[in-house]
Design an enzyme around this catalytic site. Structure first.
Site, short mmCIF file in Angstrom:
data_model
loop_
_atom_site.label_atom_id
_atom_site.label_comp_id
_atom_site.label_asym_id
_atom_site.label_seq_id
_atom_site.Cartn_x
_atom_site.Cartn_y
_atom_site.Cartn_z
N LYS A 1 -9.69 0.31 -2.05
CA LYS A 1 -9.94 -0.04 -0.64
C LYS A 1 -11.36 0.35 -0.23
CE LYS A 1 -7.72 0.73 3.89
NZ LYS A 1 -6.64 1.49 4.55
N CYS B 1 -4.40 -3.37 4.21
CA CYS B 1 -4.02 -2.88 5.54
C CYS B 1 -5.14 -3.08 6.57
CB CYS B 1 -3.61 -1.40 5.42
SG CYS B 1 -2.75 -0.74 6.87
N GLU C 1 0.85 -1.20 0.00
CA GLU C 1 0.00 0.00 0.00
C GLU C 1 0.88 1.25 0.00
OE1 GLU C 1 -3.53 1.67 2.96
OE2 GLU C 1 -1.78 0.69 3.82
#
Length: 308
Positions: free
Chosen positions: A130, A180, A63
């Site tokens: 995301k 994440c 990321e």
């Protein structure tokens, strides 16, 4: 990973380029972070050519590896294209895609935290944005109230959450991307597996958390997800600790100390099995909650009867 793992398998590389320095200001060195990941991927290509490392089927960047939008910025795209062509296999690039403003300057679409499959000779392909964005990091909840507490709120531009299951065709794998913070959410991982992912990845940027235990906590969550859904997990982190986890939760490989560059190259299985956890999802949790609430209600009723 163990070579005797039955079924199909691929060789995957996780690239950890590192950041110029720890802390919240790492983002001021965006070009340096991109350059670091390009340099580590070139190192991987050199090792492959020299026969020191097997050629991977897929390379995964973390990321925020490119906080310079490679779709709009020709220079960033050129760097990524060159190193992807050099390694000769798809590279999953963690990138921030720029927001879009209308004619009056109003933000009509926020920036997006994306994973892009960059294909040799072709460029950007399938993209996942995301879905579960981070409060106070990628958006400010109750912004009006937060502005009364801290002037730093104005430095955070609200990101745009994505949609979909996070499954990307990436070389020979159907890659389930859980970016994440998303590894915390049951639905993110389960949706990816139910959507056909045969391999999971957790691209993450832990640089803002410094030398805290956050990276190891996230690693523990990723190991649990591997066991839960019978999938190998590749953790690619900007500054560490990157890791490769077997479907049984075993930590197969990991990089060294935090805030150092690193490379991991391992053979991982591609699994299509469906576990009980994948099939049932959160249903057992809701049943247990209902039973717990029922037990509390029964206890309260009995206490009132005894008091009477």
């Amino acid at each position: 990973m163990r070579a005797d793992t039955p079924g199909p398998a691929i060789t995957v590389a996780a690239v950890q380029g590192n950041v110029p320095r720890a802390g919240l200001d790492f983002n001021a060195q965006r070009r340096a972070v991109l350059d670091n990941h390009v340099a580590q991927t070139r190192r991987l290509a050199d090792d492959v050519r020299a026969g020191r490392t097997p050629r991977p089927d897929l390379v995964i960047w973390p990321e925020n590896a490119s906080d310079i939008d490679p779709i709009r910025n020709a220079d960033a795209a050129r760097e990524i294209r060159a190193v992807t062509d050099e390694i000769g296999v798809p590279v999953v690039v963690g990138a921030v895609l720029s927001g879009t403003r209308g004619p009056d300057g109003t933000l009509v679409q926020g920036p997006r935290n994306a994973s892009i499959v960059w294909v040799p000779g072709r460029g950007p392909g399938a993209t996942y944005v995301k879905r579960h964005i981070l409060p106070f990091g990628e958006y400010i909840p109750l912004r009006g109230v937060a502005e009364l507490v801290s002037p730093l709120v104005d430095r955070v531009t609200d990101f745009e959450p994505g949609t979909g299951t996070g499954v990307l065709p990436a070389g020979p794998a159907r890659l389930g991307v859980v970016t994440c913070y998303e590894v915390v959410f049951d639905d993110s991982v389960r949706d990816a597996v139910r959507g056909g992912a045969d391999l999971l990845t957790v691209p993450t940027n832990n640089a803002t958390f410094g030398y805290s235990d956050m990276t190891y906590q996230q690693q523990g969550m990723s190991r649990l997800r591997a066991i839960e859904h019978d999938r190998a997990v590749v953790i690619a982190a900007t500054s560490g600790q990157s890791a490769i986890v077997a479907p049984d939760g075993t930590l197969v490989a990991r990089t060294g100390p935090l805030f150092t560059p690193g490379l991991l190259v391992e053979t991982v299985p591609l699994r299509t099995t469906t576990t009980l956890a994948t099939r049932l999802g959160a249903a057992p949790e809701w049943v247990l909650v209902a039973l717990g609430l029922g037990a509390v209600a029964v206890g309260l009723v009995r206490r009132r009867r005894d008091a009477a």
